[in-house]
Design an enzyme around this catalytic site. Structure first.
Site, PDB file in Angstrom:
ATOM      1  CG  ASP A 118       8.177  48.188  -4.655  1.00 13.44           C
ATOM      2  OD1 ASP A 118       8.095  47.955  -4.544  1.00 13.44           O
ATOM      3  OD2 ASP A 118       8.262  47.226  -5.678  1.00 13.44           O
TER       4      ASP A 118
ATOM      5  CG  ASN B 295       3.364  56.050  -4.181  1.00 12.30           C
ATOM      6  OD1 ASN B 295       4.663  55.916  -4.491  1.00 12.30           O
ATOM      7  ND2 ASN B 295       2.844  54.289  -4.974  1.00 12.30           N
TER       8      ASN B 295
HETATM    9  C1  IPE Z   1       7.185  51.908  -7.117  1.00 15.18           C
HETATM   10  O1  IPE Z   1       6.465  51.881  -6.470  1.00 15.18           O
HETATM   11  C2  IPE Z   1       7.083  53.798  -6.031  1.00 15.18           C
HETATM   12  C3  IPE Z   1       8.538  53.961  -5.283  1.00 15.18           C
HETATM   13  C4  IPE Z   1       9.207  52.535  -5.175  1.00 15.18           C
HETATM   14  C5  IPE Z   1       8.219  54.804  -4.217  1.00 15.18           C
HETATM   15  P1  IPE Z   1       5.280  51.151  -6.056  1.00 15.18           P
HETATM   16  O2  IPE Z   1       5.539  50.142  -5.352  1.00 15.18           O
HETATM   17  O3  IPE Z   1       3.894  52.245  -6.038  1.00 15.18           O
HETATM   18  O4  IPE Z   1       4.735  50.306  -7.967  1.00 15.18           O
HETATM   19  P2  IPE Z   1       3.865  49.379  -8.161  1.00 15.18           P
HETATM   20  O5  IPE Z   1       2.355  50.100  -7.902  1.00 15.18           O
HETATM   21  O6  IPE Z   1       4.606  48.402  -8.653  1.00 15.18           O
HETATM   22  O7  IPE Z   1       4.247  49.345  -9.559  1.00 15.18           O
HETATM   23  C1  IPE Z   2       7.651  51.185  -1.518  1.00 19.45           C
HETATM   24  O1  IPE Z   2       7.399  49.815  -0.767  1.00 19.45           O
HETATM   25  C2  IPE Z   2       7.636  52.225  -0.622  1.00 19.45           C
HETATM   26  C3  IPE Z   2       6.574  53.455  -1.872  1.00 19.45           C
HETATM   27  C4  IPE Z   2       5.887  52.814  -2.926  1.00 19.45           C
HETATM   28  C5  IPE Z   2       6.890  54.346  -1.319  1.00 19.45           C
HETATM   29  P1  IPE Z   2       5.910  49.672  -1.184  1.00 19.45           P
HETATM   30  O2  IPE Z   2       5.527  49.630  -0.062  1.00 19.45           O
HETATM   31  O3  IPE Z   2       6.026  49.492  -2.849  1.00 19.45           O
HETATM   32  O4  IPE Z   2       6.282  48.373  -0.986  1.00 19.45           O
HETATM   33  P2  IPE Z   2       5.888  46.660  -1.973  1.00 19.45           P
HETATM   34  O5  IPE Z   2       5.583  46.699  -2.611  1.00 19.45           O
HETATM   35  O6  IPE Z   2       3.174  46.379  -1.474  1.00 19.45           O
HETATM   36  O7  IPE Z   2       6.118  45.222  -1.009  1.00 19.45           O
HETATM   37 MG    MG Z   3       5.934  48.521  -4.677  1.00 26.65          MG
END
Ligand code: IPE
Ligand code: IPE
Ligand code: MG
Length: 244
Positions: A22, A70
C-alpha cells in the site's frame, strides 16, 4: 542485490507473511506523478521482498495486489491495475520459476479480467512443483468474499449430502478457502502508515502479529522486511494461553 538477513533463530521466523502493498498512489502524488507511476515502482519492490523471504527462509508470502473493493477506483486506474497485474505475471513468472518460487492465486473469478486469470493460471501451472517458497498473489481478493465463496461451496456439499452440518469444524471451513494449504498468518505487515487490515486474510490472521510501518510501498526495502521480522521475533505470542 546483496542481502544481509538478520540472524534469527529459525523458530522465530514467520511461516507466513501477509503483505499489504500500500501507498503507491501517495508515493506518486508526493512527486507530482500520476498514481500509476507508484504502482509501476511496486513491481521491483515485490521481487526484492521475495528475495528477502528466500534469504530468511520464510516459506509463505501472500501479497495483496488488488482487493474486491479496489473496483471503486476510477475506470482508468482499474484498467491500469488489471493490465499491470497481467503484465507483471507475464514478465516475472520465468524469473520466479528459476528462483524456485511456487506462485498461487487467491481471489474471486467473476469480474476479474480473463487475461489476468490466464496469466495467474499460467504462472501457477509453470511453478506448481517449486519448493523454495510460495508466493500467493491476492488479486480480486477480499476476506469476506473468500468466506462467502467458501460458504457457498460448503452449502452445496451439505445440500448434496456429502457433508453433515454437525460435522463442520474449523478445519472443514478452512478446506473450502481459496488456498486450503495456506498456513495461518504469523506476521501481518502493512507499510504506508495505515493501521487497518482492509479485508485481507481475516480467517487466516486471527492470531497474526500486526506490524505497521510508515514507509510507502514503492520505498519499501528488504531491510524494512528484516526489521518487521525482528520485531515479530521479539513478540510474545500466547494464543490465548499463558506465558511459559
Ligand atoms: C489495500 O489497500 C488493498 C491493496 C493493497 C491491494 P487499499 O489502499 O485499497 O486500502 P484502504 O482503502 O486504504 O483501506
Ligand atoms: C496500493 O497502493 C495498491 C493498490 C491498492 C492496488 P494505493 O493505490 O492504495 O496507494 P495509496 O494508498 O492511495 O497511496
Ligand atoms: Mg491505499
Amino acid at each position: 542485490m546483496k542481502l544481509n538477513p538478520p540472524n534469527i533463530d529459525p523458530e522465530f521466523i514467520p511461516k507466513h507473511i501477509a503483505l499489504v502493498m500500500d501507498g503507491n498512489g501517495r508515493w506518486a502524488q508526493e512527486r507530482g506523478l500520476k498514481r500509476t507511476e507508484g504502482h509501476k515502482r511496486g513491481e521491483a519492490v515485490l521481487l526484492d521482498v521475495v528475495d528477502a523471504c528466500i534469504a530468511m527462509g520464510v516459506p509463505y508470502l501472500s501479497a495483496y495486489a488488488f482487493s474486491t473493493e479496489n473496483w471503486r477506483r476510477s475506470a482508468d486506474e482499474v484498467r491500469f491495475l488489471m493490465g499491470f497485474n497481467r503484465d507483471v505475471l507475464a514478465r516475472q513468472r520465468q524469473e520466479l520459476h528459476e528462483k524456485g518460487v511456487r506462485v498461487k492465486w487467491a481471489g474471486r473469478r467473476p469480474r476479474l479480467w480473463r487475461s489476468v486469470i490466464r496469466e495467474l493460471e499460467a504462472a501457477e501451472e509453470l511453478t506448481k512443483d517449486n519448493t523454495t517458497m510460495t508466493l500467493v498473489m491476492c488479486v480480486n481478493y477480499g476476506g469476506r468474499a473468500e468466506l462467502v465463496d467458501a460458504t457457498r461451496r460448503l452449502a452445496e456439499d451439505v445440500k448434496s449430502g456429502k457433508l453433515a452440518p454437525g460435522a463442520i469444524t474449523e478445519k472443514t471451513l478452512g478446506s473450502y478457502l481459496y488456498d486450503p494449504e495456506m498456513p495461518d498468518v504469523d506476521l501481518f505487515l502493512r507499510p504506508s502508515g495505515e493501521k487497518r487490515t482492509s479485508n485481507f486474510l481475516p480467517w487466516q490472521s486471527v492470531y497474526a502479529e500486526m506490524v505497521y510501518q510508515d514507509k510507502l510501498f514503492p520505498d519499501f526495502t528488504p531491510q524494512d522486511l528484516f526489521d518487521a521480522v525482528e520485531e515479530y521475533a521479539r513478540r510474545d505470542r500466547r494464543f490465548g494461553g499463558v506465558k511459559k
